[in-house]
Enzyme design. Structure first.
Site, mmCIF file in Angstrom:
data_model
loop_
_atom_site.group_PDB
_atom_site.id
_atom_site.type_symbol
_atom_site.label_atom_id
_atom_site.label_comp_id
_atom_site.label_asym_id
_atom_site.label_seq_id
_atom_site.Cartn_x
_atom_site.Cartn_y
_atom_site.Cartn_z
ATOM 1 N N LYS A 50 -9.874 -81.386 25.024
ATOM 2 C CA LYS A 50 -8.743 -80.625 24.482
ATOM 3 C C LYS A 50 -7.753 -81.520 23.747
ATOM 4 O O LYS A 50 -6.549 -81.476 23.993
ATOM 5 C CB LYS A 50 -8.053 -79.857 25.619
ATOM 6 C CG LYS A 50 -8.972 -78.805 26.243
ATOM 7 C CD LYS A 50 -8.363 -78.146 27.454
ATOM 8 C CE LYS A 50 -9.427 -77.477 28.302
ATOM 9 N NZ LYS A 50 -10.072 -76.325 27.696
ATOM 10 N N LYS A 52 -25.472 -76.079 27.290
ATOM 11 C CA LYS A 52 -24.567 -75.046 27.779
ATOM 12 C C LYS A 52 -24.277 -73.997 26.710
ATOM 13 O O LYS A 52 -23.994 -74.340 25.567
ATOM 14 C CB LYS A 52 -23.256 -75.691 28.228
ATOM 15 C CG LYS A 52 -22.332 -74.724 28.897
ATOM 16 C CD LYS A 52 -21.095 -75.395 29.430
ATOM 17 C CE LYS A 52 -20.174 -74.312 29.964
ATOM 18 N NZ LYS A 52 -18.953 -74.811 30.527
ATOM 19 N N LYS A 94 -18.551 -70.069 24.529
ATOM 20 C CA LYS A 94 -17.846 -69.386 23.443
ATOM 21 C C LYS A 94 -17.358 -70.401 22.420
ATOM 22 O O LYS A 94 -17.574 -70.248 21.217
ATOM 23 C CB LYS A 94 -16.671 -68.612 24.038
ATOM 24 C CG LYS A 94 -15.811 -67.927 23.033
ATOM 25 C CD LYS A 94 -14.690 -67.171 23.731
ATOM 26 C CE LYS A 94 -14.102 -67.896 24.902
ATOM 27 N NZ LYS A 94 -12.963 -68.736 24.679
#
Ligand code: TRP
Length: 338
Positions: free
Chosen positions: A117, A200, A203
């Site tokens: 992030k 994985k 979204k």
């Protein structure tokens, strides 16, 4: 001792196949056997979406609809909204005394997420918030306020369960044996691969098939899915194990799977035809889920279901909190009201 299942999900988007095959499918089974609480973790979602409250709000309902359409039954599970349980926030404050900053920084899940992030927390994590660093503490409160002791999660969540166990042990050591140490219930399937072959489906990775995807979208996504790069011509022999199309055939086309595999290995199946067949099965798989979802939307019962679930959860949280406050000697007025 009675087993209580508690698990949660951050409402940041609609659910996709990864959520279903990796988690919710198992929860649907667990609801038949155990007392089950499912938290829509909006407070946790805000730790990295604090600047986007609309997104979190909208997705609380979206996620609830997805859950119900997938077969979670409000008669059997308690689905609730985290922010409506003030005891969780309260308990987070109490637990924050039992965790060192250094320990939080060492949590592998947190470490990885801070790195991912950058936009929010800066390249070296210089803008990291207290709230995000501390969300494992809040998650420990989620779990323990419902006395949850079986926590179905994916592998990436194991460090959070471990941290919760440490908090529980420290709490019990200081204040008396009040809390139960939870155990992770690891789902073998917890990770479903993405359309691009990534380990994985996610979204934010842009490699997901959502439960709400219409046939056209499903078709486009599957047509672009990763296949065996060695296979160029229709009759080339290929290795299904490196092909995402085969991987999804295994999930939604169980009956024909050995045929798909053999034909692919023997060069008797072109990728385009194979993809088209998968699209049919995928659309067929999604259809009843989408129909049920539409029905629930038209009945406008989701708000009511969430409200009732949250009320039930509130009662349980109050019960636990009473014991916790007693043990921490902060139950000042309980005597008076008796
Ligand atoms: N951290 C979990 C996730 O990101 C969501 C979550 C919140 C959770 N509270 C929980 C999971 C309690 C298990 C138990 O998916």
């Amino acid at each position: 001792m009675e087993k209580i299942i508690l698990t949660g999900l951050r409402p940041t988007g609609n659910l996709h196949l990864g959520h279903y095959f990796g988690a919710v499918r198992n929860w649907v089974k667990l609801q038949e056997e155990y007392q089950t609480y499912i938290e829509i973790a909006d407070v946790q979602a805000l730790t990295d979406n604090f600047n986007n409250p609309e997104k979190v709000r909208k997705n609380v309902k979206e996620v609830a609809l997805d859950f119900l359409a997938l077969g979670l039954d409000p008669k059997k599970v308690t689905i609730f909204i985290q922010s409506a349980i003030p005891e969780i926030a309260e308990l987070t404050v109490f637990y924050s005394n039992l965790v060192t900053i250094a320990r939080l920084y060492r949590n592998p899940t947190i470490k990885t997420e801070i790195k991912q992030k950058k936009e929010l927390f800066g390249n070296d994590g210089e803008s990291l918030t207290y709230g995000f660093l501390g969300y494992p503490v809040s998650q420990a409160a989620d779990i323990t306020v419902f006395n949850g002791n079986l926590i179905p999660v994916g592998e990436d969540q194991l460090p959070l369960i471990e941290q919760c166990r440490e908090i529980v042990r420290k709490f019990n050591h200081i204040y008396g044996d009040i809390l139960r140490e939870p155990e992770a219930l690891l789902d073998k399937n917890a990770r479903i691969k993405g359309l691009d072959g990534n380990e994985k489906m996610g979204k934010s990775l842009g490699n997901a098939i959502f439960l709400v995807d219409d046939p056209e979208t499903v078709s486009k996504k599957i047509m672009s899915a990763k296949t065996d790069p060695q296979k160029i011509k229709k009759d080339d022999k290929a290795d299904p194990e490196v092909c995402m199309v085969y991987y999804y055939h295994k999930l939604v086309n169980d009956n024909n799977i050995s045929t798909v595999c053999k034909e692919c290995q023997n060069g008797m199946r072109g990728c385009v035809a194979c993809k088209k067949e998968l699209i049919e099965h995928m659309v067929e798989f999604l259809k009843p889920i989408q129909e049920k979802r539409k029905e629930l939307e038209e009945q406008k019962i989701v708000d009511q279901i969430l409200k009732e679930g949250t009320q039930k959860a509130q009662e349980k949280a109050k019960e636990t909190m009473k014991k916790i406050k007693e043990s921490m000697k902060i139950d000042y007025f309980d005597e008076i009201s008796k």
